[in-house]
Write an enzyme that holds these catalytic residues in place. Structure first.
Site, PDB file in Angstrom:
ATOM      1  N   GLY A  38      -5.017  -4.763   5.484  1.00 25.66           N
ATOM      2  CA  GLY A  38      -4.274  -5.747   4.700  1.00 25.66           C
ATOM      3  C   GLY A  38      -4.877  -7.132   4.745  1.00 25.66           C
ATOM      4  N   ARG A  39      -5.274  -7.584   5.933  1.00 28.12           N
ATOM      5  CA  ARG A  39      -5.802  -8.948   6.061  1.00 28.12           C
ATOM      6  C   ARG A  39      -7.241  -9.056   5.573  1.00 28.12           C
ATOM      7  NH1 ARG A  39      -4.919  -6.343  10.675  1.00 28.12           N
ATOM      8  NH2 ARG A  39      -6.550  -6.074  12.256  1.00 28.12           N
ATOM      9  N   GLU A  54      10.292  -5.759   3.646  1.00 31.08           N
ATOM     10  CA  GLU A  54      10.484  -7.050   3.000  1.00 31.08           C
ATOM     11  C   GLU A  54      10.076  -7.000   1.523  1.00 31.08           C
ATOM     12  OE1 GLU A  54       9.300  -7.823   7.350  1.00 31.08           O
ATOM     13  OE2 GLU A  54       8.736  -6.459   5.728  1.00 31.08           O
ATOM     14  N   GLU A  99      -4.151 -11.528  14.118  1.00 27.53           N
ATOM     15  CA  GLU A  99      -3.780 -10.115  13.999  1.00 27.53           C
ATOM     16  C   GLU A  99      -4.954  -9.222  14.365  1.00 27.53           C
ATOM     17  OE1 GLU A  99      -0.614  -8.604  11.089  1.00 27.53           O
ATOM     18  OE2 GLU A  99      -2.474  -7.955  10.132  1.00 27.53           O
ATOM     19  N   LYS A 136       9.371  -4.382  13.591  1.00 25.67           N
ATOM     20  CA  LYS A 136       9.843  -3.764  12.348  1.00 25.67           C
ATOM     21  C   LYS A 136      10.756  -2.582  12.648  1.00 25.67           C
ATOM     22  CE  LYS A 136       5.486  -4.378   9.899  1.00 25.67           C
ATOM     23  NZ  LYS A 136       4.530  -3.652   9.062  1.00 25.67           N
ATOM     24  N   HIS A 155      -3.084 -38.123  10.814  1.00 23.62           N
ATOM     25  CA  HIS A 155      -1.895 -38.910  11.118  1.00 23.62           C
ATOM     26  C   HIS A 155      -0.800 -38.060  11.756  1.00 23.62           C
ATOM     27  CE1 HIS A 155      -3.133 -42.673   9.086  1.00 23.62           C
ATOM     28  NE2 HIS A 155      -3.900 -41.844   8.399  1.00 23.62           N
ATOM     29  N   LYS A 159       0.825  -1.205   0.000  1.00 19.43           N
ATOM     30  CA  LYS A 159       0.000   0.000   0.000  1.00 19.43           C
ATOM     31  C   LYS A 159       0.863   1.261   0.000  1.00 19.43           C
ATOM     32  CE  LYS A 159      -3.811   0.216   2.477  1.00 19.43           C
ATOM     33  NZ  LYS A 159      -4.773   0.384   3.592  1.00 19.43           N
TER      34      LYS A 159
END
Length: 551
Positions: free
Chosen positions: A274-275, A218, A360, A511, A391, A212
């Site tokens: 964002g999410r 990153e 979050e 961050k 399993h 954004k």
């Protein structure tokens, strides 16, 4: 009534205390008895939330439980909160923003501009531009700087800019254009982007950089590495970067500085977290994979749940009930985690997607009014698909000492492969919900001829709660509905707890500290470490030594 509610802790309400007393009573019974005593159990605990069927019957609840949870929801002004969200009130309090991911799929009830923006008009403008771009790429009209069509599309983002597009593209692979490989790079680990370089041809690779602000560390680090890779291979073409990169961002200046034409920039807005952004321009990679028409179908799935949330009474409201049950287990029965168990290999990334959405959003210890909470909030969400999990960790679900509610996501039709295997897959899923609910006691073990000394380890206590979500087939519409179901469940939980489910300040400190540490790690001369704690200073010194830098 005003929303948000401030200054009131939910555990001081009589509705909360009534639930606490009710929980103590229910802990004296079991699911087998609850089914036996109520011939209409399915009638009040199963719901059609099209295109999904939701079965809550195997939960540790009675009809009264849902009634008491509904009373708590009303005491916390949940109906008013739903209206506030859908009409653009600033329910993201700490950032003073509206929360309008529902507007991305026409699920909001807007009557005019929000914060000066004609939201529905602007959303449609961006969607139309996305469709035009996607069609040009998919038709091989949009090509790279050498004139070759794109055979690989690489999404560079992190968090919501990666988890959503990556999860959905994998989930809807059977509806995608198989002529192009889709890659997703989020990790700053250099091997992540290097693996893409090894697999792709620069002349036929398109990068979609999703940030954004166009300043995410990153994402920009990986994007710069990709730009260098393109320039090394295609640098004799002056339009190499412009032809091989597009941006999903709102920062014209930084996008232009990077070398991307703003005509190839697709924006979204501050009121889209964002999410909650997978159905915005963040989903451009999804549209490139499945096409505009199927992306519209994906949006219709979201919208169907938005309408259900808006129009359905709390007592029959699927996402609300899922959210209230999450509160029930977290606050009244002591559950600390929630398992997400999709019986579809295509949904292998869905639990990871929900981790961000839920943890979050509701991993908060401060109320909207700034007071520290004195009750539990968000649980840990985790899971794996289908029989793989059986399993691995189902042993703990069945016989462990902790209570872990589990959501089983099942489908009637396969997406491909031997049809008979779908019957076996479904049988496994339903069998697990039955075993978790009802278990197997010593009397039945004896009846089956199990020796007395082997009965204790083979005893299955049951009483382990599950939700079953059933759909005909995993389609774009069904996936959109699944995501929206959990979005609104998360919102419901946050309203009950009185927290802001739409900020995420907890991710910022790490961050900030990383930005401060990076130059200390890379400086040419030995840095002063006296401002760091002794553990961090020692680790920095050891790292610099391992990298051959002066300490």
């Amino acid at each position: 009534m005003p929303y948000p509610v401030v200054g009131v802790s939910p555990n001081q309400l009589p509705e909360w205390k009534a639930l606490a007393a009710h929980a103590k009573q229910l802990q004296q019974t079991n699911l087998g008895r609850l089914f036996a005593e109520d011939s209409d159990r399915l009638g009040w605990s199963t719901f059609e939330v099209r295109p999904l069927h939701i079965d809550l019957s195997k939960h540790l609840i009675q009809r009264e439980t849902l009634s008491l949870l509904e009373n708590l929801a009303k005491a916390r002004f949940l109906p008013e909160a739903i209206t506030a969200m859908l009409t653009g009130e600033h329910i993201n309090v700490s950032e003073d923003r509206a929360v309008l991911h529902t507007a991305l799929r026409n699920g909001a009830t807007l009557s005019g501009p929000i914060d000066g923006i004609e939201v529905e008009v602007e959303v449609e403008k961006v969607l139309t531009r996305m469709e035009q771009f996607a069609r040009s790429v998919r038709a091989n009209q949009r090509v790279g700087c050498t004139g070759k069509p794109f055979s690989a599309i690489v999404n560079i983002g992190i968090g919501g800019s990666d988890l959503g597009p990556a999860m959905v593209t994998k989930a809807l692979y059977d509806f995608s254009d198989k002529s192009r490989e889709m890659y997703f790079v989020s990790n700053i680990d250099p091997i992540a982007i290097e693996e893409v370089f090894q697999r792709c041809d620069p002349a036929t690779t398109l990068f979609v950089v999703v940030s954004k602000t166009f300043g995410t560390l990153e994402t920009l680090t990986n994007a710069k590495a990709a730009r260098q890779w393109i320039l090394q291979a295609l640098g004799d073409h002056e339009d190499a970067v412009a032809k091989h990169f597009v941006a999903v961002s709102t920062n014209d200046e930084l996008v232009t500085e990077f070398g991307i034409d703003t005509e190839n920039m697709f924006g979204f807005w501050d009121f889209i977290g964002g999410r909650y952004s997978v159905d915005s321009a963040v989903g451009l990679t999804i549209m490139l994979a499945i096409g505009p028409e199927r992306f519209r179908s994906f949006l219709r799935g979201f919208a169907s749940i938005d309408r259900h949330l808006r129009e359905t009474p709390l007592s029959e409201n699927g996402p609300v009930l899922l959210g209230l049950l999450a509160v029930w287990y977290r606050n009244f029965l002591g559950a600390q985690s929630q398992a997400i168990l999709p019986y579809s290999q295509r949904l292998s990334r869905f639990p990871a997607y929900l981790q961000q959405l839920t943890m979050e959003s509701n991993g908060k210890s401060v109320r909207i009014d700034g007071a520290t909470v004195d009750y539990d909030t968000g649980a840990v969400y985790w899971g794996e698909p289908g029989t793989d999990g059986q399993h691995a960790f189902y042993q703990l679900l069945h016989q462990g000492t902790v209570l872990i509610p589990a959501d089983f996501i099942l489908f009637a039709e396969p997406l491909g492969g031997p049809d008979a295997q779908q019957d076996l897959l479904f049988a496994n899923g339903i069998a697990q919900t039955r075993a978790l609910a009802f278990g197997r006691d010593d009397a039945e073990l004896e009846k089956r001829g199990v020796p007395a000394q082997l009965r204790p380890p083979k005893r299955m206590p049951g009483n382990r709660p599950t939700t079953t979500i059933l759909a005909q087939r995993l389609t774009p519409e069904v996936l959109g509905a699944l995501i929206a179901l959990y979005e609104h469940s998360v919102f419901t939980q946050g309203v009950i707890w009185g927290i802001d489910s739409f900020d995420q300040w907890g991710v910022e400190l790490g961050k900030e500290l990383a930005s401060e540490l990076a130059p200390i790690l890379t400086s040419a001369s030995a840095p002063a470490l006296d401002t760091l704690d002794v553990s961090t200073a020692d680790l920095v010194a050891r790292y610099r030594h391992m990298r051959g830098r002066p300490t």
